[in-house]
Write an enzyme that holds these catalytic residues in place. Structure first.
Site, mmCIF file in Angstrom:
data_model
loop_
_atom_site.group_PDB
_atom_site.id
_atom_site.type_symbol
_atom_site.label_atom_id
_atom_site.label_comp_id
_atom_site.label_asym_id
_atom_site.label_seq_id
_atom_site.Cartn_x
_atom_site.Cartn_y
_atom_site.Cartn_z
ATOM 1 N N PHE A 73 0.821 -1.216 0.000
ATOM 2 C CA PHE A 73 0.000 0.000 0.000
ATOM 3 C C PHE A 73 0.853 1.263 0.000
ATOM 4 O O PHE A 73 0.349 2.330 -0.355
ATOM 5 C CB PHE A 73 -0.865 0.055 1.273
ATOM 6 C CG PHE A 73 -1.843 -1.070 1.406
ATOM 7 C CD1 PHE A 73 -3.110 -0.980 0.857
ATOM 8 C CD2 PHE A 73 -1.496 -2.237 2.080
ATOM 9 C CE1 PHE A 73 -4.016 -2.019 0.970
ATOM 10 C CE2 PHE A 73 -2.392 -3.282 2.203
ATOM 11 C CZ PHE A 73 -3.658 -3.171 1.642
ATOM 12 N N ASN A 92 9.144 7.452 -5.243
ATOM 13 C CA ASN A 92 8.541 6.660 -4.158
ATOM 14 C C ASN A 92 7.768 5.459 -4.698
ATOM 15 O O ASN A 92 7.909 4.350 -4.192
ATOM 16 C CB ASN A 92 7.600 7.564 -3.359
ATOM 17 C CG ASN A 92 7.356 7.064 -1.963
ATOM 18 O OD1 ASN A 92 8.242 6.494 -1.340
ATOM 19 N ND2 ASN A 92 6.152 7.258 -1.470
ATOM 20 N N TYR A 141 0.735 10.348 -11.066
ATOM 21 C CA TYR A 141 0.306 9.366 -10.062
ATOM 22 C C TYR A 141 -0.126 8.063 -10.749
ATOM 23 O O TYR A 141 0.386 6.976 -10.444
ATOM 24 C CB TYR A 141 -0.836 9.943 -9.206
ATOM 25 C CG TYR A 141 -1.578 8.885 -8.431
ATOM 26 C CD1 TYR A 141 -0.911 8.099 -7.500
ATOM 27 C CD2 TYR A 141 -2.942 8.658 -8.642
ATOM 28 C CE1 TYR A 141 -1.589 7.100 -6.805
ATOM 29 C CE2 TYR A 141 -3.621 7.670 -7.941
ATOM 30 C CZ TYR A 141 -2.941 6.900 -7.029
ATOM 31 O OH TYR A 141 -3.610 5.913 -6.352
#
Ligand code: UDP
Length: 324
Positions: A73, A92, A141
């Site tokens: 997650f 990330n 994203y």
């Protein structure tokens, strides 16, 4: 089973950890606590504070835990921020993800269940959206999540890693213990409830001129407990590949505000403001594959139940985890 949950201090990771533990699994949470909260980690789980961007940290945790599976997650998840700082998302979500699967490979961990997103589709060719739609992300994203899906397909082919991609629509709701606490908060339901709590004078409706029945954007809101159950179903068996997770019914921003007015008894003033860049008018899942292949049966599909559960959590935690 023993499951290593990255991002188990975050919104969806905390609830999935809780449900895994309730179902009798053992859980180790790996989280850097950058955006998550220590208080959101279920006390029954073991917590490793570490960062996916540091291969040594995830490598050491993986080697010491040796889980049967990983649920991943941990990621940045804000569309707007990704348009401002794409590098944060590629670092990330992609490089961090690579460090994770390399740690899995080295420790011989065979399976990963990955939090993907309907943002990998971009503006959809058709709605409701099935898994075979072309993936053309409209922001970094969505691109970062798609890149990690692609990376996992190669690990599957070359290293026999078993990879499941769960493409969420709009996660919302809460359990008694765990709910949504982001800073800054950008999501619709918590922002609406902040008005009802008296923490904000009005909610902004981003765009009133979309080609939808009432002019506001339509989304498929899915309760996080139902998301968590899909992860647990994906844990067993030999499933691989993508599954869309949504209820298959869309609600407009205006409809969500109306339901929140009923649930809270607060008038919740709303003002229409300009569209938010990157928002598609309508995103609704076709989730038949998850139902038939995983045997998934969402239990909290009613938007009123979702808002009631979120409202109960926000009333009990008006300052989020800071007041916990
Ligand atoms: N939205 C809104 N006001 C807010 C937050 C969100 O009108 O304060 C709208 C947003 O433009 C989108 C929908 O609500 O159409 C859901 O947004 P959210 O950020 O909750 O989830 P997203 O669909 O971006 O994943």
């Amino acid at each position: 089973m023993k499951v290593l949950v990255t991002g188990g201090a975050g919104y969806i990771g905390s609830v999935t950890t809780e449900r895994l533990l309730d179902a009798g699994h053992a859980v180790c949470v790996f989280d850097n606590l950058g955006r998550g909260h220590r208080e959101a980690v279920d006390g029954r789980a073991e917590l490793f504070v570490g960062d996916l961007n540091h291969p040594g940290e995830i490598g050491a945790a993986m080697a010491s835990v040796r889980p049967d599976a990983v649920m991943h997650f941990a990621a940045f998840a804000l569309v707007g921020e990704s348009m401002q700082h794409p590098e944060m998302y590629f670092q990330n979500n992609v490089v961090g993800g690579l460090n994770l699967v390399e740690a899995m490979r080295k420790a011989g961990v065979p399976k990963i269940i990955f939090s993907s997103t309907c943002a990998t589709y971009g503006v959809p060719e058709r709605v409701p959206m099935s898994e075979d739609l072309p993936q053309r992300p409209a922001n970094p994203y969505g691109e970062s999540k798609l890149l990690f899906e692609k990376m996992l397909r190669w690990y599957e082919e070359l290293h026999r890693t078993q990879a499941v991609f769960l493409r969420y629509f709009n996660a919302c709701g809460a359990t008694e213990k765990f709910g949504e606490d982001h800073e800054p908060e950008t999501h619709l339901i918590p922002n609406v409830l902040r008005v009802a709590l008296g923490q904000s004078p009005a909610v902004s409706v981003f765009g009133g001129d979309y080609p939808t029945p009432d002019g506001t954007c339509v989304r498929d809101y899915i309760h996080i407990v139902d998301l968590a159950e899909a992860h647990i179903l994906a844990l067993t068996g030999n499933h691989t590949g993508p599954f869309n997770l949504g209820n298959g019914s869309g609600f407009s921003v205006q409809e969500v505000i109306d339901v929140a007015r009923e649930v809270t008894g607060h008038p919740i003033p709303a003002t229409v403001s300009p569209r938010r860049p990157g928002d598609p008018p309508r995103l609704v899942a076709a989730a038949e594959k998850a139902r038939t292949v995983l045997g998934w049966k969402p239990r909290y599909g009613a938007i009123r139940t979702i808002v009631e559960h979120a409202w109960a959590w926000h009333r009990a935690h008006p300052r989020g985890y800071r007041g916990a």
